[in-house]
Design a protein around this motif. Sequence first.
Motif, PDB file in Angstrom:
ATOM      1  N   VAL A  54       1.078  -8.826   6.382  1.00  0.00           N
ATOM      2  CA  VAL A  54       1.731  -9.277   7.621  1.00  0.00           C
ATOM      3  C   VAL A  54       2.779 -10.318   7.220  1.00  0.00           C
ATOM      4  O   VAL A  54       2.693 -10.917   6.155  1.00  0.00           O
ATOM      5  CB  VAL A  54       0.747  -9.931   8.627  1.00  0.00           C
ATOM      6  N   ASP A  55       3.755 -10.538   8.083  1.00  0.00           N
ATOM      7  CA  ASP A  55       4.724 -11.616   7.839  1.00  0.00           C
ATOM      8  C   ASP A  55       4.127 -12.962   8.226  1.00  0.00           C
ATOM      9  O   ASP A  55       4.451 -13.992   7.627  1.00  0.00           O
ATOM     10  CB  ASP A  55       6.002 -11.379   8.644  1.00  0.00           C
ATOM     11  N   ALA A  56       3.289 -12.969   9.275  1.00  0.00           N
ATOM     12  CA  ALA A  56       2.653 -14.232   9.701  1.00  0.00           C
ATOM     13  C   ALA A  56       1.442 -13.924  10.569  1.00  0.00           C
ATOM     14  O   ALA A  56       1.392 -12.896  11.252  1.00  0.00           O
ATOM     15  CB  ALA A  56       3.647 -15.090  10.491  1.00  0.00           C
ATOM     16  N   VAL A  57       0.490 -14.833  10.517  1.00  0.00           N
ATOM     17  CA  VAL A  57      -0.693 -14.787  11.386  1.00  0.00           C
ATOM     18  C   VAL A  57      -0.507 -15.856  12.457  1.00  0.00           C
ATOM     19  O   VAL A  57      -0.077 -16.974  12.154  1.00  0.00           O
ATOM     20  CB  VAL A  57      -1.973 -15.092  10.566  1.00  0.00           C
ATOM     21  N   ILE A  58      -0.825 -15.516  13.709  1.00  0.00           N
ATOM     22  CA  ILE A  58      -0.792 -16.510  14.799  1.00  0.00           C
ATOM     23  C   ILE A  58      -2.220 -16.693  15.291  1.00  0.00           C
ATOM     24  O   ILE A  58      -2.882 -15.710  15.656  1.00  0.00           O
ATOM     25  CB  ILE A  58       0.117 -16.025  15.951  1.00  0.00           C
ATOM     26  N   PRO A  79       1.379 -16.503   5.671  1.00  0.00           N
ATOM     27  CA  PRO A  79       1.834 -17.683   6.425  1.00  0.00           C
ATOM     28  C   PRO A  79       1.097 -17.750   7.755  1.00  0.00           C
ATOM     29  O   PRO A  79       0.731 -16.710   8.328  1.00  0.00           O
ATOM     30  CB  PRO A  79       3.327 -17.418   6.640  1.00  0.00           C
ATOM     31  N   LEU A  80       0.893 -18.975   8.267  1.00  0.00           N
ATOM     32  CA  LEU A  80       0.033 -19.159   9.444  1.00  0.00           C
ATOM     33  C   LEU A  80       0.692 -20.054  10.490  1.00  0.00           C
ATOM     34  O   LEU A  80       1.219 -21.120  10.158  1.00  0.00           O
ATOM     35  CB  LEU A  80      -1.290 -19.799   8.984  1.00  0.00           C
ATOM     36  N   VAL A  81       0.643 -19.590  11.735  1.00  0.00           N
ATOM     37  CA  VAL A  81       0.988 -20.434  12.891  1.00  0.00           C
ATOM     38  C   VAL A  81      -0.333 -20.798  13.535  1.00  0.00           C
ATOM     39  O   VAL A  81      -1.048 -19.924  14.052  1.00  0.00           O
ATOM     40  CB  VAL A  81       1.889 -19.681  13.889  1.00  0.00           C
ATOM     41  N   PHE A  82      -0.681 -22.081  13.505  1.00  0.00           N
ATOM     42  CA  PHE A  82      -2.015 -22.494  13.937  1.00  0.00           C
ATOM     43  C   PHE A  82      -1.923 -23.307  15.225  1.00  0.00           C
ATOM     44  O   PHE A  82      -1.348 -24.393  15.260  1.00  0.00           O
ATOM     45  CB  PHE A  82      -2.680 -23.329  12.836  1.00  0.00           C
ATOM     46  N   ALA A 231       7.926 -19.964  15.875  1.00  0.00           N
ATOM     47  CA  ALA A 231       7.380 -20.570  14.654  1.00  0.00           C
ATOM     48  C   ALA A 231       7.147 -19.512  13.583  1.00  0.00           C
ATOM     49  O   ALA A 231       7.438 -19.732  12.404  1.00  0.00           O
ATOM     50  CB  ALA A 231       6.075 -21.298  14.980  1.00  0.00           C
ATOM     51  N   ALA A 232       6.628 -18.359  13.986  1.00  0.00           N
ATOM     52  CA  ALA A 232       6.358 -17.286  13.012  1.00  0.00           C
ATOM     53  C   ALA A 232       7.668 -16.827  12.358  1.00  0.00           C
ATOM     54  O   ALA A 232       7.727 -16.631  11.134  1.00  0.00           O
ATOM     55  CB  ALA A 232       5.661 -16.120  13.707  1.00  0.00           C
ATOM     56  N   ALA A 233       8.715 -16.677  13.154  1.00  0.00           N
ATOM     57  CA  ALA A 233      10.012 -16.253  12.597  1.00  0.00           C
ATOM     58  C   ALA A 233      10.567 -17.329  11.667  1.00  0.00           C
ATOM     59  O   ALA A 233      11.111 -17.029  10.594  1.00  0.00           O
ATOM     60  CB  ALA A 233      10.994 -15.977  13.736  1.00  0.00           C
TER      61      ALA A 233
END
Length: 256
Positions: A54-58, A79-82, A231-233
């Motif tokens: 994945v490009d990012a986890v939210i 990468p993580l958006v927490f 944030a993920a972008a």
Amino acid sequence: MGHRLIALGTAADGIDVVAAIDSGKNPKCGQDAGTLAGVGDIGVPLSAEWPEAVDAVIDFSVPEATDALIAECVARGFPLVFATTGLSPQQEAAIAEASQTIPIVKAASMSTAVNLTMKLTEIAATALKDHPTGADVEILERHHRFKEDSPSGTALAFGKIVSQAMGQSNEQHGRSGRPGARPHDEIGYHAIRTGDNPGEHTIVFGLLGETIELRVAATNRDCYAQGAFQAAAWLKGKAAGLYNMQDVLGLNSIGA
Ligand SMILES: NC(=O)C1=CN([C@@H]2O[C@H](COP(=O)(O)OP(=O)(O)OC[C@H]3O[C@@H](n4cnc5c(N)ncnc54)[C@H](OP(=O)(O)O)[C@@H]3O)[C@@H](O)[C@H]2O)C=CC1
Ligand SMILES: O=C(O)C1=N[C@H](C(=O)O)C[C@H](O)C1
């Protein structure tokens, strides 16, 4: 929030929803996440299984899920958006440690309006630090009846900004009985839980003879999901580190 992330993510340009992860204990596991979110079949089942890439986890979930989430993201280099609130000090430390390996955006609120109000709060607190009459700070927050943590993560983040600027060292959560005159060295927190309120915060600076209130209110929860997508972008190509929404929104260069 899971429903809004799926619904808005599916509709947004530039976002592919590739997984919808939960504990695996939900009886709806295996059903299509889009159908559960009310936008029709998207070919992504609700599942406890992690995708290969994945490009990012939210993450908007619960503190009970945090330790496993961090371990998976670190092991897989995701990468993580927490966004989850109500963590223990140990979990806060674990996230800081994980950010040495992966890039993480962590924020108690993903909302643009809240993060801008944090800047305004920093400016007000800095300006009122040595005000001749003294300035009492109280933080009021309202959320929906289902919210489990209190005060909100955002209220605590506002309080941290104020105490860093003004130096208060005590937290007062509500008042009852006969607590006596208000000491200057405290920040008061008041948490209201009613109906479906999507989140509202007021920071009161009470002087003698006048009052300033900074109020920010969501009208629905989509602002949090949209902030998380932003944030993920923003995380794409970022080095390992612990970032916040002030970084994502470019607010750090606006100083108090
Ligand atoms: N930073 C921000 O901008 C915002 C943060 N939040 C925070 O996000 C969090 C979630 O809020 P909200 O969506 O309202 O809460 P909900 O209770 O509606 O959702 C919690 C979610 O966590 C899932 N979950 C529970 N246990 C686990 C587990 N062990 N592993 C993986 N997933 C699990 C649940 O899945 P299931 O239903 O399958 O059990 C559910 O989808 C809260 O901490 C809230 O404060 C909320 C809004 C904005
Ligand atoms: O649970 C919520 O709803 C929210 N939680 C976050 C918090 O605890 O600050 C952010 C937002 O206010 C909504």
